[in-house]
Design a protein around this motif. Sequence first.
Motif, short mmCIF file in Angstrom:
data_model
loop_
_atom_site.label_atom_id
_atom_site.label_comp_id
_atom_site.label_asym_id
_atom_site.label_seq_id
_atom_site.Cartn_x
_atom_site.Cartn_y
_atom_site.Cartn_z
N VAL A 64 0.85 -1.19 0.00
CA VAL A 64 0.00 0.00 0.00
C VAL A 64 0.89 1.24 0.00
N PHE A 65 0.29 2.38 -0.38
CA PHE A 65 1.00 3.63 -0.30
C PHE A 65 0.73 4.28 1.06
N GLU A 66 1.70 5.07 1.49
CA GLU A 66 1.58 5.79 2.75
C GLU A 66 0.30 6.62 2.77
N GLU A 67 -0.34 6.66 3.92
CA GLU A 67 -1.59 7.38 4.20
C GLU A 67 -2.82 6.72 3.60
N ALA A 68 -2.66 5.60 2.92
CA ALA A 68 -3.81 4.87 2.41
C ALA A 68 -4.38 3.97 3.51
N VAL B 297 2.57 -8.50 15.67
CA VAL B 297 3.35 -7.85 14.63
C VAL B 297 4.82 -8.21 14.83
N GLN B 298 5.49 -8.40 13.71
CA GLN B 298 6.93 -8.71 13.75
C GLN B 298 7.64 -7.75 12.82
N TYR B 299 8.34 -6.78 13.41
CA TYR B 299 9.14 -5.84 12.62
C TYR B 299 10.45 -6.52 12.22
N SER C 271 6.40 3.32 8.87
CA SER C 271 6.83 2.53 10.02
C SER C 271 5.94 1.34 10.31
N ASP C 272 4.79 1.25 9.65
CA ASP C 272 3.92 0.08 9.83
C ASP C 272 4.37 -1.11 8.99
N THR C 273 5.37 -0.92 8.17
CA THR C 273 5.91 -2.03 7.37
C THR C 273 6.41 -3.13 8.30
N ALA C 274 5.83 -4.31 8.16
CA ALA C 274 6.14 -5.43 9.06
C ALA C 274 5.33 -6.64 8.60
N GLU C 275 5.55 -7.75 9.30
CA GLU C 275 4.72 -8.94 9.07
C GLU C 275 3.72 -9.04 10.21
N LEU D 267 2.99 -6.65 5.27
CA LEU D 267 2.49 -5.32 4.89
C LEU D 267 3.68 -4.46 4.51
N THR D 268 3.68 -3.95 3.30
CA THR D 268 4.74 -3.06 2.83
C THR D 268 4.11 -1.71 2.49
#
Lengths: 120, 118
Positions: free
Chosen positions: A13-17, A37-39, A84-88, A116-117
């Motif tokens: 997804v794009f940021e702020e979406a 969540v796993q960063y 910063s939400d990029t994680a599994e 989530l990327t």
Amino acid sequence: AQSVTQLDSQVPVFEEAPVELRCNYSSSVSVYLFWYVQYPNQGLQLLLKYLSGSTLVESINGFEAEFNKSQTSFHLRKPSVHISDTAEYFCAVSPIQNNAGGTSYGKLTFGQGTILTVHP
Amino acid sequence: EAGVAQSPRYKIIEKRQSVAFWCNPISGHATLYWYQQILGQGPKLLIQFQNNGVVDDSQLPKDRFSAERLKGVDSTLKIQPAKLEDSAVYLCASSPFRPGRGGNTEAFFGQGTRLTVV
């Protein structure tokens, strides 16, 4: 026995979406529900949990999940994501059990995870 | 409060060798779990301890895996002999034990030990 299915292995997804990560479960007994969540290069962290009461639960960083008993689902949502939400993200269930007079919900059955990327 | 400690962080061994992992749970946590996380999959519970007794080891491959929790604190997980398919991250988690329902007994996870069997 319990099983958990996360319907998407990767969500870009794009940021702020807004984003929704889908989770369905199957169980012959009542369960508690969780999102972990796993960063990158870090351990699993509890994001939010549903034990009882209101079916809508929220985390401190803007995520929310709604327990739907009839659809056996526990989808995770966020209205506006950050880099910063990029994680599994892992959905998990734990049977409501009483071990020798106590409760412990670390006996978890996990889904296979959703990566989530968030792109700028 | 210190978290769940695991060591080593990484281990590479050849197949048929032996390996051991160590876990130190959060102080006071009576319940300890070992999970196996294969790449691309969610963690799978191997064994659950309550103090120094085994509560559930139904998914532990007992022909090659063993675990113990002496004195109800630290725990070790051993694989002997290792196979290629044992390559995974081994996670330890702990939680407090609260009599009755309603107590907050969240599981806290360590960073894991990444095992590569070649």
